[in-house]
Scaffold this motif. Sequence first.
Motif, PDB file in Angstrom:
ATOM      1  N   THR A 173      -4.096   0.154  -3.047  1.00  0.00           N
ATOM      2  CA  THR A 173      -4.970  -0.477  -2.050  1.00  0.00           C
ATOM      3  C   THR A 173      -5.871  -1.549  -2.655  1.00  0.00           C
ATOM      4  O   THR A 173      -6.393  -2.387  -1.927  1.00  0.00           O
ATOM      5  N   LEU A 174      -6.046  -1.532  -3.964  1.00  0.00           N
ATOM      6  CA  LEU A 174      -6.974  -2.477  -4.602  1.00  0.00           C
ATOM      7  C   LEU A 174      -6.626  -3.955  -4.382  1.00  0.00           C
ATOM      8  O   LEU A 174      -7.529  -4.748  -4.101  1.00  0.00           O
ATOM      9  N   SER A 207      -7.388  12.635  -5.088  1.00  0.00           N
ATOM     10  CA  SER A 207      -7.263  12.229  -6.494  1.00  0.00           C
ATOM     11  C   SER A 207      -5.881  11.655  -6.798  1.00  0.00           C
ATOM     12  O   SER A 207      -5.299  11.913  -7.851  1.00  0.00           O
ATOM     13  N   ASN A 208      -5.354  10.886  -5.877  1.00  0.00           N
ATOM     14  CA  ASN A 208      -4.043  10.272  -6.037  1.00  0.00           C
ATOM     15  C   ASN A 208      -4.244   8.811  -6.454  1.00  0.00           C
ATOM     16  O   ASN A 208      -4.545   7.951  -5.632  1.00  0.00           O
ATOM     17  N   PHE A 209      -4.063   8.562  -7.730  1.00  0.00           N
ATOM     18  CA  PHE A 209      -4.326   7.227  -8.271  1.00  0.00           C
ATOM     19  C   PHE A 209      -3.319   6.189  -7.811  1.00  0.00           C
ATOM     20  O   PHE A 209      -3.623   5.000  -7.764  1.00  0.00           O
ATOM     21  N   GLY A 245      -6.734   8.567  -0.797  1.00  0.00           N
ATOM     22  CA  GLY A 245      -6.365   8.599  -2.216  1.00  0.00           C
ATOM     23  C   GLY A 245      -7.477   9.151  -3.085  1.00  0.00           C
ATOM     24  O   GLY A 245      -7.229   9.929  -4.011  1.00  0.00           O
ATOM     25  N   ILE A 246      -8.708   8.768  -2.789  1.00  0.00           N
ATOM     26  CA  ILE A 246      -9.855   9.266  -3.562  1.00  0.00           C
ATOM     27  C   ILE A 246     -10.043  10.758  -3.345  1.00  0.00           C
ATOM     28  O   ILE A 246     -10.235  11.515  -4.304  1.00  0.00           O
ATOM     29  N   CYS A 288       0.875  -1.179   0.000  1.00  0.00           N
ATOM     30  CA  CYS A 288       0.000   0.000   0.000  1.00  0.00           C
ATOM     31  C   CYS A 288       0.907   1.223   0.000  1.00  0.00           C
ATOM     32  O   CYS A 288       1.892   1.292   0.723  1.00  0.00           O
ATOM     33  N   ALA A 318      -7.394   4.279   1.056  1.00  0.00           N
ATOM     34  CA  ALA A 318      -8.101   4.428  -0.221  1.00  0.00           C
ATOM     35  C   ALA A 318      -8.941   5.708  -0.232  1.00  0.00           C
ATOM     36  O   ALA A 318      -8.972   6.415  -1.250  1.00  0.00           O
ATOM     37  N   ILE A 319      -9.598   6.010   0.859  1.00  0.00           N
ATOM     38  CA  ILE A 319     -10.411   7.239   0.931  1.00  0.00           C
ATOM     39  C   ILE A 319      -9.517   8.466   0.813  1.00  0.00           C
ATOM     40  O   ILE A 319      -9.865   9.425   0.119  1.00  0.00           O
ATOM     41  N   ILE A 352      -4.785   4.933  -4.592  1.00  0.00           N
ATOM     42  CA  ILE A 352      -6.007   4.172  -4.868  1.00  0.00           C
ATOM     43  C   ILE A 352      -5.670   2.798  -5.426  1.00  0.00           C
ATOM     44  O   ILE A 352      -6.151   1.771  -4.927  1.00  0.00           O
TER      45      ILE A 352
END
Length: 126
Positions: A104-105, A96-98, A92-93, A16, A89-90, A101
């Motif tokens: 974490t997937l 707007s940091n891809f 990142g959202i 992560c 993840a939140i 995001i």
Amino acid sequence: MKRLLNLGLLIAFQFCYLEWPNHSMYVFEAEKEIFTKTENWISNFTHPIILLGLATQMILLFGALLPKINRKLNTLAVLLLGFLVLFFAIVGILSSNFKIIFSTLPFLVLAVIYFVKAKKKISIST
């Protein structure tokens, strides 16, 4: 299968990605820094996020290495670590940091697989 999932969750968590102004690192790099900076050891390990992350990773590691581990304890570890990764993840959202995001997937996908398998196991045994 549970042992492989625990190992996968542990490895996915290590990758992560974290980023804040003038700094960025993966979780494994942050952990290395925590363990190598001895001047702030006590304050490092008493921080709730660090303590939570290390404790749950230890449980996942035991779950991956030991043939039998308490299923409730293992599920609690996945759930708590999942909340931490969801927080990443939140962040990142919202920023707007891809990179954050997408990093974490893998963990989130493996956590969903873990809970789907756990639910099937519970419904079969009842």
